[in-house]
Every structure is written in structure tokens, then in C-alpha cells.
Design an enzyme around this catalytic site. Structure first.
Site, PDB file in Angstrom:
ATOM      1  N   ARG A  27       0.820  -1.220   0.000  1.00 39.66           N
ATOM      2  CA  ARG A  27       0.000   0.000   0.000  1.00 39.66           C
ATOM      3  C   ARG A  27       0.850   1.264   0.000  1.00 39.66           C
ATOM      4  O   ARG A  27       0.591   2.196  -0.771  1.00 39.66           O
ATOM      5  CB  ARG A  27      -0.951   0.024   1.196  1.00 39.66           C
ATOM      6  CG  ARG A  27      -2.077  -0.985   1.092  1.00 39.66           C
ATOM      7  CD  ARG A  27      -2.890  -1.017   2.353  1.00 39.66           C
ATOM      8  NE  ARG A  27      -2.013  -1.376   3.482  1.00 39.66           N
ATOM      9  CZ  ARG A  27      -2.254  -1.095   4.755  1.00 39.66           C
ATOM     10  NH1 ARG A  27      -3.347  -0.449   5.097  1.00 39.66           N
ATOM     11  NH2 ARG A  27      -1.428  -1.463   5.700  1.00 39.66           N
ATOM     12  N   ASN A  45      -6.170  -2.536   1.905  1.00 42.93           N
ATOM     13  CA  ASN A  45      -6.181  -3.985   2.052  1.00 42.93           C
ATOM     14  C   ASN A  45      -7.622  -4.468   2.106  1.00 42.93           C
ATOM     15  O   ASN A  45      -8.502  -3.763   2.607  1.00 42.93           O
ATOM     16  CB  ASN A  45      -5.481  -4.409   3.349  1.00 42.93           C
ATOM     17  CG  ASN A  45      -3.979  -4.320   3.264  1.00 42.93           C
ATOM     18  OD1 ASN A  45      -3.399  -4.299   2.186  1.00 42.93           O
ATOM     19  ND2 ASN A  45      -3.330  -4.268   4.411  1.00 42.93           N
TER      20      ASN A  45
END
Length: 101
Positions: A27, A45
Site C-alpha cells: 500500500r 487492504n
């Protein structure tokens, strides 16, 4: 620059990245890479272990970001990247969103 592309040339992709992509900095590497490219959007996520992201910007730059997603950061092992094209929404900035429950 993200604002130098005419609105008609902007695209939006919604991607789902499968593999060892959580707990490996995916990320935050996505935020860094997308921001350097001048893209807008978000990444998060998912509970099933995938990473979900949205990228908006010029077609060639968005496609470059999608290619990056196929490799990800060094610790990631990407198995698949599913890409869906959507209408741009004019997002601003690039952020990490909270996990979806």
C-alpha cells in the site's frame, strides 16, 4: 502534472491485486509510486488478502501504474491483477483507505 491533462483524456481503473501483497509494504509503495507519477486515487487492504486500488490520470500514466502493480514492491509476490475501467470521478490526492470489514 495531474491537472495538465484534459478531462476527456483522463481514465480511471479499479484494480484488485492477488498474491502475497499484504504485510510487504504494497500500500505505501503504491502511494509513493502513484504520487510520483501524479495520479490520484486510493489503495487499501481487503479482508481476503488482496489489495484494492483506484487510479485516475492520463491513460499512459495509469497504464504504467497498472504495470507496476504486476510486480509491486520487492517483498511482494503478485499472482494476478484484475483491472476494471470506470468513469473518472475527479479524485484529488492519493491516500491509503482503511481496511474493509
Amino acid at each position: 502534472m495531474p491537472n495538465s491533462t484534459p478531462q476527456s483524456q483522463l481514465i480511471r481503473v479499479h484494480v484488485f491485486v492477488t498474491g502475497r501483497v499484504q504485510g510487504v509494504g504494497f500500500r505505501y509503495s503504491t502511494v509513493d509510486t502513484a504520487s510520483q507519477l501524479g495520479l490520484t486515487g486510493w489503495v487499501r487492504n481487503l479482508p481476503d488478502g488482496r489489495v484494492e486500488a483506484v487510479f485516475e490520470g492520463a491513460r499512459d500514466i495509469v497504464e504504467e501504474m497498472v504495470r507496476w502493480c504486476h510486480a509491486g514492491p520487492p517483498a511482494a509476490v503478485v499472482q494476478d491483477v484484475a483491472v476494471e475501467y470506470e468513469e473518472p470521478e475527479g479524485l484529488r490526492g492519493f491516500e491509503v483507505k482503511r481496511l474493509v470489514n
